[in-house]
Write a protein that holds these residues in place. Structure first.
Motif, mmCIF file in Angstrom:
data_model
loop_
_atom_site.group_PDB
_atom_site.id
_atom_site.type_symbol
_atom_site.label_atom_id
_atom_site.label_comp_id
_atom_site.label_asym_id
_atom_site.label_seq_id
_atom_site.Cartn_x
_atom_site.Cartn_y
_atom_site.Cartn_z
ATOM 1 N N PHE A 196 54.363 58.279 -17.060
ATOM 2 C CA PHE A 196 53.339 59.152 -17.652
ATOM 3 C C PHE A 196 51.950 58.525 -17.551
ATOM 4 C CE2 PHE A 196 56.958 61.310 -19.627
ATOM 5 C CZ PHE A 196 56.586 62.625 -19.447
ATOM 6 N N ILE A 197 51.856 57.224 -17.766
ATOM 7 C CA ILE A 197 50.543 56.580 -17.641
ATOM 8 C C ILE A 197 50.100 56.565 -16.176
ATOM 9 C CG2 ILE A 197 49.308 54.401 -17.875
ATOM 10 C CD1 ILE A 197 50.855 53.866 -20.398
ATOM 11 N N GLY A 198 51.035 56.265 -15.270
ATOM 12 C CA GLY A 198 50.686 56.228 -13.853
ATOM 13 C C GLY A 198 50.254 57.577 -13.321
ATOM 14 N N VAL A 199 51.020 58.621 -13.634
ATOM 15 C CA VAL A 199 50.671 59.940 -13.111
ATOM 16 C C VAL A 199 49.394 60.456 -13.775
ATOM 17 C CG1 VAL A 199 51.930 61.437 -14.739
ATOM 18 C CG2 VAL A 199 51.720 62.099 -12.339
ATOM 19 N N ALA A 200 49.149 60.065 -15.030
ATOM 20 C CA ALA A 200 47.920 60.484 -15.699
ATOM 21 C C ALA A 200 46.689 59.897 -15.010
ATOM 22 C CB ALA A 200 47.949 60.071 -17.169
ATOM 23 N N PHE A 201 46.748 58.623 -14.667
ATOM 24 C CA PHE A 201 45.601 58.011 -13.994
ATOM 25 C C PHE A 201 45.464 58.522 -12.560
ATOM 26 C CE2 PHE A 201 45.573 55.039 -17.513
ATOM 27 C CZ PHE A 201 44.212 54.789 -17.653
ATOM 28 N N ALA A 202 46.581 58.849 -11.899
ATOM 29 C CA ALA A 202 46.504 59.428 -10.556
ATOM 30 C C ALA A 202 45.834 60.799 -10.606
ATOM 31 C CB ALA A 202 47.901 59.533 -9.952
ATOM 32 N N ILE A 203 46.175 61.598 -11.608
ATOM 33 C CA ILE A 203 45.540 62.903 -11.767
ATOM 34 C C ILE A 203 44.075 62.741 -12.128
ATOM 35 C CG2 ILE A 203 45.502 64.968 -13.221
ATOM 36 C CD1 ILE A 203 48.546 64.841 -13.294
ATOM 37 N N LEU A 204 43.773 61.732 -12.947
ATOM 38 C CA LEU A 204 42.378 61.451 -13.283
ATOM 39 C C LEU A 204 41.568 61.133 -12.020
ATOM 40 C CD1 LEU A 204 40.253 60.982 -15.520
ATOM 41 C CD2 LEU A 204 41.035 58.607 -15.627
ATOM 42 N N MET A 205 42.160 60.388 -11.096
ATOM 43 C CA MET A 205 41.488 60.082 -9.832
ATOM 44 C C MET A 205 41.285 61.346 -9.005
ATOM 45 S SD MET A 205 43.495 56.549 -8.890
ATOM 46 C CE MET A 205 42.728 56.393 -7.277
ATOM 47 N N MET A 206 42.263 62.244 -9.000
ATOM 48 C CA MET A 206 42.122 63.509 -8.287
ATOM 49 C C MET A 206 40.974 64.328 -8.845
ATOM 50 S SD MET A 206 45.988 64.968 -7.661
ATOM 51 C CE MET A 206 45.314 66.601 -7.459
ATOM 52 N N VAL A 207 40.916 64.425 -10.168
ATOM 53 C CA VAL A 207 39.853 65.201 -10.807
ATOM 54 C C VAL A 207 38.493 64.581 -10.511
ATOM 55 C CG1 VAL A 207 38.919 65.909 -13.046
ATOM 56 C CG2 VAL A 207 41.371 66.101 -12.597
ATOM 57 N N GLY A 208 38.421 63.242 -10.556
ATOM 58 C CA GLY A 208 37.159 62.579 -10.252
ATOM 59 C C GLY A 208 36.718 62.817 -8.815
ATOM 60 N N ALA A 209 37.674 62.769 -7.876
ATOM 61 C CA ALA A 209 37.335 63.022 -6.476
ATOM 62 C C ALA A 209 36.863 64.447 -6.275
ATOM 63 C CB ALA A 209 38.545 62.729 -5.588
ATOM 64 N N ARG A 210 37.495 65.391 -6.965
ATOM 65 C CA ARG A 210 37.060 66.790 -6.854
ATOM 66 C C ARG A 210 35.663 66.977 -7.424
ATOM 67 N NH1 ARG A 210 40.218 71.211 -10.309
ATOM 68 N NH2 ARG A 210 39.296 69.887 -11.937
ATOM 69 N N ALA A 211 35.377 66.340 -8.560
ATOM 70 C CA ALA A 211 34.040 66.453 -9.146
ATOM 71 C C ALA A 211 32.985 65.868 -8.222
ATOM 72 C CB ALA A 211 34.011 65.754 -10.503
ATOM 73 N N GLU A 212 33.300 64.717 -7.608
ATOM 74 C CA GLU A 212 32.352 64.108 -6.675
ATOM 75 C C GLU A 212 32.106 65.022 -5.486
ATOM 76 O OE1 GLU A 212 31.885 60.038 -3.959
ATOM 77 O OE2 GLU A 212 33.595 60.311 -5.301
ATOM 78 N N ARG A 213 33.171 65.646 -4.982
ATOM 79 C CA ARG A 213 33.022 66.547 -3.853
ATOM 80 C C ARG A 213 32.157 67.752 -4.228
ATOM 81 N NH1 ARG A 213 38.002 67.512 -3.143
ATOM 82 N NH2 ARG A 213 38.109 69.582 -4.057
ATOM 83 N N ARG A 214 32.357 68.263 -5.442
ATOM 84 C CA ARG A 214 31.561 69.414 -5.886
ATOM 85 C C ARG A 214 30.091 69.046 -6.049
ATOM 86 N NH1 ARG A 214 35.436 72.063 -10.614
ATOM 87 N NH2 ARG A 214 36.851 73.194 -9.209
ATOM 88 N N TYR A 215 29.834 67.880 -6.616
ATOM 89 C CA TYR A 215 28.438 67.462 -6.795
ATOM 90 C C TYR A 215 27.761 67.244 -5.447
ATOM 91 C CZ TYR A 215 29.598 66.742 -11.716
ATOM 92 O OH TYR A 215 29.995 66.923 -13.015
ATOM 93 N N ARG A 216 28.490 66.653 -4.507
ATOM 94 C CA ARG A 216 27.900 66.444 -3.188
ATOM 95 C C ARG A 216 27.665 67.778 -2.483
ATOM 96 N NH1 ARG A 216 26.404 62.971 0.400
ATOM 97 N NH2 ARG A 216 26.742 63.332 2.626
ATOM 98 N N HIS A 217 28.600 68.701 -2.649
ATOM 99 C CA HIS A 217 28.417 70.027 -2.050
ATOM 100 C C HIS A 217 27.191 70.710 -2.637
ATOM 101 C CE1 HIS A 217 29.078 74.365 -1.430
ATOM 102 N NE2 HIS A 217 29.727 74.002 -0.337
ATOM 103 N N ALA A 218 27.021 70.616 -3.955
ATOM 104 C CA ALA A 218 25.854 71.229 -4.594
ATOM 105 C C ALA A 218 24.567 70.568 -4.136
ATOM 106 C CB ALA A 218 25.988 71.126 -6.115
ATOM 107 N N ALA A 219 24.615 69.264 -3.876
ATOM 108 C CA ALA A 219 23.411 68.554 -3.450
ATOM 109 C C ALA A 219 23.022 68.882 -2.023
ATOM 110 C CB ALA A 219 23.609 67.051 -3.604
ATOM 111 N N LEU A 220 23.985 69.303 -1.211
ATOM 112 C CA LEU A 220 23.728 69.520 0.209
ATOM 113 C C LEU A 220 23.781 70.982 0.625
ATOM 114 C CD1 LEU A 220 25.766 66.555 1.743
ATOM 115 C CD2 LEU A 220 23.305 66.672 1.319
ATOM 116 N N HIS A 221 23.947 71.900 -0.333
ATOM 117 C CA HIS A 221 24.053 73.307 0.014
ATOM 118 C C HIS A 221 23.120 74.156 -0.842
ATOM 119 C CE1 HIS A 221 27.715 71.787 1.903
ATOM 120 N NE2 HIS A 221 27.720 72.891 2.634
ATOM 121 N N ASP A 222 22.648 75.216 -0.245
ATOM 122 C CA ASP A 222 21.800 76.168 -0.943
ATOM 123 C C ASP A 222 22.649 77.012 -1.888
ATOM 124 O OD1 ASP A 222 19.334 77.806 -1.333
ATOM 125 O OD2 ASP A 222 20.559 79.324 -0.340
ATOM 126 N N ALA A 223 22.236 77.109 -3.136
ATOM 127 C CA ALA A 223 23.049 77.792 -4.143
ATOM 128 C C ALA A 223 23.174 79.284 -3.863
ATOM 129 C CB ALA A 223 22.454 77.564 -5.534
#
Length: 404
Positions: A196-223
């Motif tokens: 449970f601790i391992g899968v929780a941190f793995a999911i946390l990494m997934m969510v963080g990667a998705r957030a980073e991708r979204r922020y980069r997309h917003a920074a490089l794309h016209d809304a």
């Protein structure tokens, strides 16, 4: 591990699970209120609570302890499954969340089931495998919105499923054990905490990667249009231009400007203007090739970078853009049109800033010629001052018509 006292092991793991679960839940409630992290944090809290209630109790309390312990752990697996579904934007399936824990509670109403280590292990294992398999399905077969980091939780879940199956198999082969707890119970408890601790941190990494991708997309794309913005044009376009020139291949740059756009905004409102801009972006997406770069660099100005294309191909592309724009359903008082300036690399320049400035000049020559046409940059009028303007990101406003 089999010689460890199960009660001591449960008590030692409870604060770890509650602390990690509380922190992940707090992270989920901050900012965007991420549902995936929310369900993951709840799962850890449920496991901690299950371990707390699962401490061995004497006499008649034993049946209640087994019932609550197993039900909460199965529910925690259902929460992990729901969290992964939420990552893809899927709805909560409340019925399927409740089926597993309710089935366990129903089985625990039979005293013979509670006292049978084999029956408990097999029933618990089957319910856990059902939720684990469903989670693996969401991660592996339904990859929409996932990142490569989905491999990590997938691997942890697969290992957990294999260990659960092996425990069931060993239980069947060795038969019943005397006493209320089987010999492998402490090992299963420890593995459950790690899972449970391992899968929780793995999911946390997934969510963080998705957030980073979204922020980069917003920074490089016209809304408004979803096309690349000016920053992305200079980052990605600069790399594209350097690669093309290094391979001695041609590249064309088209500067497209919607005609009389200021009048559209003034007479029909900015909402109509926004629809026109979005429609023009759709035209560009339909016309350009997969490897071309489209960007909105401000106002009604759009840029297309097309590698492996010469001047003749650029004029054909400009004609297709103008033809599609005339057929666009998003019309106002008259059919839409655009003036397009074209430059070719490397003959017209090998710097993106200079190419943009020269395409800008060619585009305004198209406007001077009556709009709704394309012009190639012919040189002659551009000099060192123009190159300085291009590198500074500015433009010669005095050369621009008032109503473009």
């Amino acid at each position: 591990m089999g010689h460890l006292d199960a009660r001591t092991l449960l008590i030692a793991e409870i604060p770890v699970l509650l602390l990690v679960g509380g922190l992940i839940l707090a992270a989920a409630l901050l900012g965007r209120r991420d549902r995936t992290l929310g369900w993951t944090g709840v799962s850890l809290l449920l496991v901690g609570l299950g371990f707390l209630l699962g401490v061995d109790a004497p006499g008649s309390a034993w049946q209640q302890s087994v019932t609550r312990f197993g039900a909460l752990l199965i529910l925690a697996h259902a929460c992990i499954w729901t969290g992964v579904r939420a990552f893809s934007g899927k709805p909560v399936r409340w019925l399927w969340i409740a089926v597993g824990p309710l089935a366990w509670c129903a089985a625990c109403q039979w005293p013979g089931f509670v006292l049978s280590g084999v029956a408990r292990v097999i029933t618990y294992g089957l319910l856990v495998l059902a939720y684990t398999g469903a989670t693996l399905w969401e991660l592996g077969v339904e990859p929409r919105g996932k990142t490569r980091l989905a491999v990590l939780p997938f691997g942890i879940l697969l290992l957990h499923g294999l260990l659960t199956f092996m425990r069931m198999l060993v239980t069947i082969l060795l038969g019943p054990e005397p006493g209320r707890l089987r010999f492998d119970f402490p090992m299963a408890v420890f593995e459950g905490m790690l899972f449970f601790i391992g899968v929780a941190f793995a999911i946390l990494m997934m969510v963080g990667a998705r957030a980073e991708r979204r922020y980069r997309h917003a920074a490089l794309h016209d809304a408004l249009t979803g096309l690349a913005n000016r920053r992305a044009l200079f980052e990605q376009g600069g790399d594209l231009l350097r690669d093309v020139l290094a391979q001695r291949r041609p590249l064309v740059l088209l500067m497209c400007d919607l005609d009389r756009f200021k009048r559209i905004n003034d007479e029909h409102g900015h909402e109509t203007g926004d629809r026109v801009l979005a429609a023009f972006a759709g035209v560009l997406r339909r016309v350009v090739r997969a490897g071309d770069l489209c960007a909105r660099i401000g106002g009604e100005e759009f840029v297309v970078l097309a590698p492996n294309m010469d001047a003749e191909g650029a004029l054909g592309l400009a004609e297709r853009i103008r033809d599609q724009l005339r057929q666009c359903e998003c019309r106002v008082c008259e059919p839409l049109s655009a003036s397009i300036g074209i430059v070719c690399a490397p003959q017209d320049g090998d710097d993106l800033g200079i190419l943009l400035a020269r395409a800008d000049q060619a585009m305004y020559r198209a406007k001077d010629a009556g709009r709704d046409c394309a012009r190639l940059w012919a040189g002659g009028a551009e000099d060192a001052a123009l190159a300085a303007v291009a590198r500074g990101g500015g433009r010669c406003a005095s050369q621009h018509p008032v109503d473009a």
